[in-house]
Design a protein around this motif. Structure first.
Motif, PDB file in Angstrom:
ATOM      1  N   GLU D  98       0.794  -1.358  -0.033  1.00  0.00           N
ATOM      2  CA  GLU D  98       0.029  -0.086  -0.274  1.00  0.00           C
ATOM      3  C   GLU D  98       0.891   1.216  -0.030  1.00  0.00           C
ATOM      4  N   TRP D  99       2.037   1.324   0.711  1.00  0.00           N
ATOM      5  CA  TRP D  99       2.723   2.573   0.919  1.00  0.00           C
ATOM      6  C   TRP D  99       3.558   2.743  -0.465  1.00  0.00           C
ATOM      7  N   THR D 101       2.676   1.584  -3.411  1.00  0.00           N
ATOM      8  CA  THR D 101       1.634   2.105  -4.562  1.00  0.00           C
ATOM      9  C   THR D 101       1.362   3.320  -4.408  1.00  0.00           C
ATOM     10  N   THR D 102       1.234   4.057  -2.990  1.00  0.00           N
ATOM     11  CA  THR D 102       0.688   5.237  -2.996  1.00  0.00           C
ATOM     12  C   THR D 102       1.698   6.258  -3.794  1.00  0.00           C
ATOM     13  N   PHE D 103       2.931   5.678  -3.753  1.00  0.00           N
ATOM     14  CA  PHE D 103       4.021   6.691  -4.448  1.00  0.00           C
ATOM     15  C   PHE D 103       3.857   6.533  -5.807  1.00  0.00           C
ATOM     16  N   VAL D 185       9.773  -5.716   1.519  1.00  0.00           N
ATOM     17  CA  VAL D 185       9.314  -5.254   2.830  1.00  0.00           C
ATOM     18  C   VAL D 185       9.884  -4.018   3.125  1.00  0.00           C
ATOM     19  N   VAL D 186      11.127  -3.967   3.128  1.00  0.00           N
ATOM     20  CA  VAL D 186      11.740  -2.743   3.778  1.00  0.00           C
ATOM     21  C   VAL D 186      11.349  -1.680   2.839  1.00  0.00           C
ATOM     22  N   LYS D 189       7.920  -0.229   4.035  1.00  0.00           N
ATOM     23  CA  LYS D 189       8.105   0.604   5.173  1.00  0.00           C
ATOM     24  C   LYS D 189       8.830   1.982   5.036  1.00  0.00           C
ATOM     25  N   GLU D 192       6.424   4.252   3.751  1.00  0.00           N
ATOM     26  CA  GLU D 192       5.612   4.539   4.635  1.00  0.00           C
ATOM     27  C   GLU D 192       5.928   5.916   5.468  1.00  0.00           C
ATOM     28  N   MET D 193       7.180   5.690   5.878  1.00  0.00           N
ATOM     29  CA  MET D 193       7.941   6.656   6.629  1.00  0.00           C
ATOM     30  C   MET D 193       8.020   7.925   5.899  1.00  0.00           C
ATOM     31  N   ALA D 194       8.478   7.816   4.590  1.00  0.00           N
ATOM     32  CA  ALA D 194       8.521   8.886   3.511  1.00  0.00           C
ATOM     33  C   ALA D 194       7.230   9.741   3.566  1.00  0.00           C
ATOM     34  N   TYR D 195       6.209   8.768   3.502  1.00  0.00           N
ATOM     35  CA  TYR D 195       4.666   9.433   3.181  1.00  0.00           C
ATOM     36  C   TYR D 195       4.370  10.193   4.488  1.00  0.00           C
ATOM     37  N   LYS D 196       4.718   9.751   5.741  1.00  0.00           N
ATOM     38  CA  LYS D 196       4.370  10.248   6.981  1.00  0.00           C
ATOM     39  C   LYS D 196       5.345  11.382   7.226  1.00  0.00           C
ATOM     40  N   THR D 197       6.502  11.535   6.611  1.00  0.00           N
ATOM     41  CA  THR D 197       7.365  12.656   6.804  1.00  0.00           C
ATOM     42  C   THR D 197       7.067  13.817   5.952  1.00  0.00           C
TER      43      THR D 197
END
Lengths: 229, 229, 229, 229
Positions: D98-99, D101-103, D185-186, D189, D192-197
């Motif tokens: 999901e993360w 694919t968001t990018f 997997v990495v 993750k 995900e942290m890039a999106y949140k940042t």
């Protein structure tokens, strides 16, 4: 004393953990026995993993420990204000569940954006005002109860059975401890969807009154037709 | 040597995985035995699924391996700076937990937005400055410890038992390895709620000092009344 | 009566819970037996944990209970409008799954941003208009079905087998109850990724028609080559 | 034929599901046997829950089925382009995690914001250009491979072992199928942290080159000192 109620309150507290609303020793549920006026509540700072039904503490409405090896939750005075003010409430719960606490930290009410909200909460879930410095340095937990009561005003507390305490977290309630926990779970889900709605669409408006009435009343009104009643 | 401490440090490391703070070989926990001045720490790059208590590595405060088949965590020099600087610290943990790392990547401190934060951290959780190119190309892991110490300044490290290392991730600590892990878990939860608060309400302000004092001190002050103490 | 279908509809409802789309008694799945014109649907307000296959309710297309100890889901009239209007639909599902409901609360369609979407939905997943006050105070659940049909317009409902009902939540459908649930799961995943895409990149544009065609048709077109067909 | 490799590829595919990167039949992993030039890959559209090692399909580098009861993944031609172009790659994986694919849906590269990223990816993880209409209507899956190769350019594919295919999703690779999955997997993750940042801090800048070098090279350089090597 009140062995069945202790078992029930213990189970309601464990349900908080099962539903993912709490970690470590966070959160607490109580329930009142209206016949005796005694309240059973989770002990302060005891782990969910080792807690047993007999660890629940029995207090009277003035907060005196009537039975129990442990000290009751530090939030006990807040619970007691609720029981003394609202005779139709039988259970109270406090958590730091993440989505409701997000609104608490943001100092924001949770608007009614949809029927998921309206099925359980008949309008916005309000956020309290700041406590004053005097209230904080005085009987803090009791004043927390007082500001909840002030915010509810002259409404029936069961129509919107939850509140956001500013910079703190949610309290929820119901006819007993189980229904209080149920409302706390729904509250967090509703808060989650409100957060996502507001961050997706900055110009979103609350649901219109007609739809709010329809959904709340089809579950809770005199002519309710949801469920098997 | 130090078999009980190895078992304890092993369990603290496994707890990191159980709490969802790490994947694969990420993260590490250490604890110091103050009598001997020896530190027990997770080996570098060993999987949690196959790791055993006897795989823990024993090092002295200069980083010499005293016992162990494996090399210690590459972050060992950071841990050692903490133990040498702060005699009241007994355990240190490093993770790349996702919410705290988000603040690290954003180069931002975590403001105290509510009582969940204030119950554990007596003020904002600071973010370090950038390491200089010289610090990075020199004794990088030791310099990471030094910049943590520089950021803490003259405060008691146990009042805010965690820090955000810029562009890297969090370190947390406590009286032992278990409490360091506990603080790392709470840190990530607090970071999560701070992220959500800041993205929900762009104009949010930190909690006022009175409430910060009240909550921190009711758990940690001389007159603490939370828990069973 | 229809014992196999009851078992199948029961399992489809349980799958909603296993996939994390519902909590408590939320959500409902139905499937129609086109030979008899009878519909099997989840009872209203019954817990997933205690629900049994024989608790499923059998209704005819006018909503009369043909068999069952319980009242059918309050949303039954919405399901029936779908079955009566679209003869190629065999199963219908309604949930308050969190990401799709976020779009419902925001009053927004879900744009086709990528091939994950295009593999299942041949274009944007539309959001209905507001129901009028008359529709809400009249036969509300039936009118919900009518506004879904109005929104689908003259399209084949199986090309985009889901819809967002404004301020309410998603409905999805398929050739039977299982495929309706499958589509509801994919819908929520697609909604999740659309939310994240839109909050990450404010200027994002939907996928171009060529790619939409390619992915949808490689799974569903006359020359489909995905899978083992 | 290649029974051990089939078992290994089967396990790598199952790991995708265990790590939560895929639902239903989404995603696929392959691995090449460089001696025979044969590739083992997941069959198309087969459920993870019923899939067995012997269901893996063996194809040659031209995509001819050499052994297998099933058709290979529709994405097989993309995998084959990778194996033919890069002789140091042994495993390839595709997901709609999901993360990442968001990018992909946002058409954005994943900037290197921290050491978690730098530990595995030596720079930004690039996003491909749009495929042209001709590429989409032609040998689409092969062209997807070609645009990946075009985007990697003259870099070593193992320095940044993943890519974002615009409007589609991520591909990752490694020395074998397991390491490809590890990188996938990495990647998610890190995404995900890039999106949140990026949603927390609109003005965030990528990590400086010195820190990127330090972390990547302490794990992967000639003088690597992470792990037990």
């Amino acid at each position: 004393m009140l062995e069945k109620l202790k078992e029930k309150v213990y189970e309601a507290n464990m349900e908080l953990q099962r539903k993912g609303l709490v970690i470590y020793t966070w959160g607490n549920v109580s329930e009142i026995d209206r016949e005796t006026g005694l309240v059973v509540i989770k002990p302060s700072g005891v782990d969910y993993d080792t807690m047993k039904p007999e660890d629940m503490v029995v207090v009277d409405l003035e907060g005196n420990i009537v039975e129990g090896e442990y000290k009751p939750s530090t939030d006990t005075p807040t619970h007691l204000v609720m029981y003394k003010t609202y005779l139709n409430i039988g259970g109270v719960v406090h958590t730091h569940s993440e989505w409701a606490t997000t609104f608490a930290q943001g100092g924001m009410s949770i608007p009614a954006f949809g029927t998921t909200h309206a099925d359980y909460f008949y309008g916005d879930i309000p956020c309290t005002r700041d406590l004053t410095d005097e209230e904080i340095s005085g009987e803090y937990e009791k004043e927390t109860g007082n500001v909840i009561v002030e915010t509810i005003g002259d409404k029936d507390p069961l129509e919107i059975p939850a509140i956001i305490v500013k910079n703190h977290g949610p309290f929820a309630w119901g006819k007993d401890g189980n229904s209080a926990v149920y409302n706390a779970v729904v509250l967090d889900k509703v808060a989650e969807m409100a957060y996502k709605t507001m961050t997706l669409n900055k110009d979103v408006k609350p649901v219109k009154q007609y739809l709010l009435d329809k959904h709340y009343l089809r579950k809770h009104g005199a002519n309710a037709y949801y469920g098997q009643k």
